[in-house]
Structure formats: structure tokens, C-alpha cells
Scaffold this active site. Sequence first.
Site, PDB file in Angstrom:
ATOM      1  N   ASP A   1       3.018  -0.707   0.761  1.00  0.00           N
ATOM      2  CA  ASP A   1       3.423  -2.102   0.848  1.00  0.00           C
ATOM      3  C   ASP A   1       2.923  -2.785  -0.426  1.00  0.00           C
ATOM      4  O   ASP A   1       1.815  -2.509  -0.891  1.00  0.00           O
ATOM      5  CB  ASP A   1       2.782  -2.726   2.090  1.00  0.00           C
ATOM      6  CG  ASP A   1       3.121  -4.189   2.273  1.00  0.00           C
ATOM      7  OD1 ASP A   1       3.770  -4.775   1.389  1.00  0.00           O
ATOM      8  OD2 ASP A   1       2.729  -4.753   3.306  1.00  0.00           O
TER       9      ASP A   1
ATOM     10  N   ASP B   1       6.482   0.890  10.810  1.00  0.00           N
ATOM     11  CA  ASP B   1       5.026   1.015  10.715  1.00  0.00           C
ATOM     12  C   ASP B   1       4.411  -0.143  11.464  1.00  0.00           C
ATOM     13  O   ASP B   1       5.034  -1.199  11.628  1.00  0.00           O
ATOM     14  CB  ASP B   1       4.550   0.977   9.260  1.00  0.00           C
ATOM     15  CG  ASP B   1       4.468  -0.450   8.734  1.00  0.00           C
ATOM     16  OD1 ASP B   1       3.347  -0.980   8.620  1.00  0.00           O
ATOM     17  OD2 ASP B   1       5.529  -1.063   8.461  1.00  0.00           O
TER      18      ASP B   1
END
Length: 376
Positions: free
Chosen positions: A92, A271
Site C-alpha cells: 500500500d 486484504d
Amino acid sequence: MKFVKTAQDPQSGARCGVITTDHGQIETPIFMPVGTVGSVKGVYHRDLKEDIQAQIILGNTYHLYLRPGLDTLKATGGLHKFISWDRPILTDSGGFQVFSLTGIRKLTPEGCTFSSHIDGSRHTFTPENNVDTQRIIGADIMMAFDECCPGDADYNYAKKSLLMTQNWLERFLKRFDETEPLYGYSQTVFPIVQGCVYPELRKMAVEHAVAQDREGYAIGGLAVGEPTEKMYEMLELVCPMLPDDRPRYLMGVGTPANLLEGIARGVDMFDCVMPTRNGRNGMLFTWNGIMNMRNKKWENDFTPIDPDGASFVDHTYTKAYLRHLFIAGEMFAAMIASEHNLAFYLDLVREARNHIAAGDFKVWKDVTVKRIMTRL
């Protein structure tokens, strides 16, 4: 990175596929355990591979940038080597963490200046240096730098935020295309589709992201305060607009039901910290429903944690023993619960793949959602 779709459910948007990276293949739909600072909390890599059967894990750019820091990661040859993980990693960009630092960060068209949650030191992320940072971390799949717009933002704020995210995306991709991987294997970028809960903005975001023609696409800014129904509504809008031959990643989501409903709408990758975070606090997700392991009702229940579960721990330890560990404050409780929950999530998406391939996913999903979300 390559993606091949292998099956399509005839009654929903659910599909199976295989993502191929230089660190291995990923069967989709897939759940990706979160290893924020280079570790999935309380779980050995051995168990991630053998028991949980994780095919890919996440790292977070914001946290890894602050510590161990880029000098250490570059000196060791990237995150894979630093943590001794030889399977794919996704990072990320840190956009969500920056979003969560409200009060100690400042957004401008140039980028974001923020204060470290560790020592208060000041730092700046721009699309350009965020590429450089993720190159040093060395993930197989990188996320473009974006602003994660609050789920309850008004239209004007959401539009302004989206326009800035789109500008950042173009700058991010320009820098990415001008640079090379550092460690001898390829990296790819997923643009992130934002737009809050406004259909017009989501359409604008998808069109702009798809125009960049990348190997996959992420859907961000959901499960950040908006009603669940709105999240599903946005997925129903966005997924059909994304290329059928590229993977779709729904960021930061969510409950077992969210996963199945997302899969039904065409999402391939998920996720969330929920399996480990809730597990550490005594909440277990099982094939028969949700258990609070601190409840007295488990005190003398000597049956397996999850008789229908696929994990080693499900059939090794009893509910009574796990409750005892939680009441006694033993760290082993969090380890068992975290491993169980992650194994359940991976088992859930594996079963979803099986039913998509069999052509009966929707029927199975409708029954399963009710069963696994029941409070025991």
C-alpha cells in the site's frame, strides 16, 4: 505481472483467475494477510506458508519508510530478503495511513506532509518520492499514491480529492515508467479508483484509471465510514467498468461476508487487518459462525475450535483451552486465534474458487453468508 481468468460464475460477477509474478503465482479470488511492518502479527512465516497457505502478503509503505527505514531495506536487498519471504508482496502506498493521520498531516497538490506517529518528525510524500520508496521496498505489486477520501465526505470535497488523486496518479506513473526495479525482478502498479459514494465520481475515476492501461486496478475509499450497502452499490458500478482481463483489488475489506459479497460482484483480491486484530481480542470466525472466546459458555467445551476448519490449530486445541489462554492473558491465545482466523479466510476464498469453477457459487454464497456471520 500477468493475469489469466480461468472461470466465471454464470449467475454472478464472481470469477477465478491466476496472477503470475516473478515471486510466484496467486490464485484468485484471494485474501492477502496484512504484514504492515514486515510481519503478520503473531504468525510464523512457516505457518503462513504451510498451514494458512498464504500466497501473497502486504507491507505498508508509510510504516516501512519510518522503520526500519529505506537505508536498511536497500542495504539488505529489499523487503523480501529483509523478512525472508520468497512469495509475492504487495505494498500500500501509505495513502490510507496518511488519511488516518488527520490533525498531523497537510495535503497540498504537491503531496502530503505529515508527522511521524513514532517521534513527531516531519516527512513529505509526493507521487515521485513514493515511487522511489516503493522501488526500494521492492514489492511485486505497488499501489499508486492517493488520498483516501472519508466515506462521509460531501460531494465537493470528494470531487476535489479525486482530481488531486488523478493528478498524483499521472505523476506517479510517469516516475514509475522512468525508473527501473532495483533487485532484478519486475514490479507493477495498480491505479486506485476513488470517488467516495458518488456514482458520477466513481465513473470518472474508473475511466481515468483504465486510460492508464495498467496490469491491475484497485478500488479504494470503501469501508471507511459509509454504509455497507453503499460499498456494494459502488462495487456493482465499478467492477463491470474495469477490464475483464485484469485483476481487481478491493482495499482494506473486510468481514467474511464482505469478501463473499465482493467476490459475487467481481472482486479478485482482498486484504484486511480484521482476522488478526479481532483474533487478538478473542473474536474467532468459523464455518459455523462467530465466537467470542472470552464467553463463559466455552469454559468446559472440549470440542475442537472449528470442527469444519482446515487449519492445524482448529483440530489441535479445544474451545475450553483457548478460552483459558485468553482469560489468563497468555500471548499464545492471540497466536492461535490469529492463525485460525487467517486460515479461515484463506479457506473461505479457496472454497469460493471451488464453487465458481463448479458453477454454483451464488447458491453456495447465499447459504454460507448466513451461516458464517451467525453469532454463537
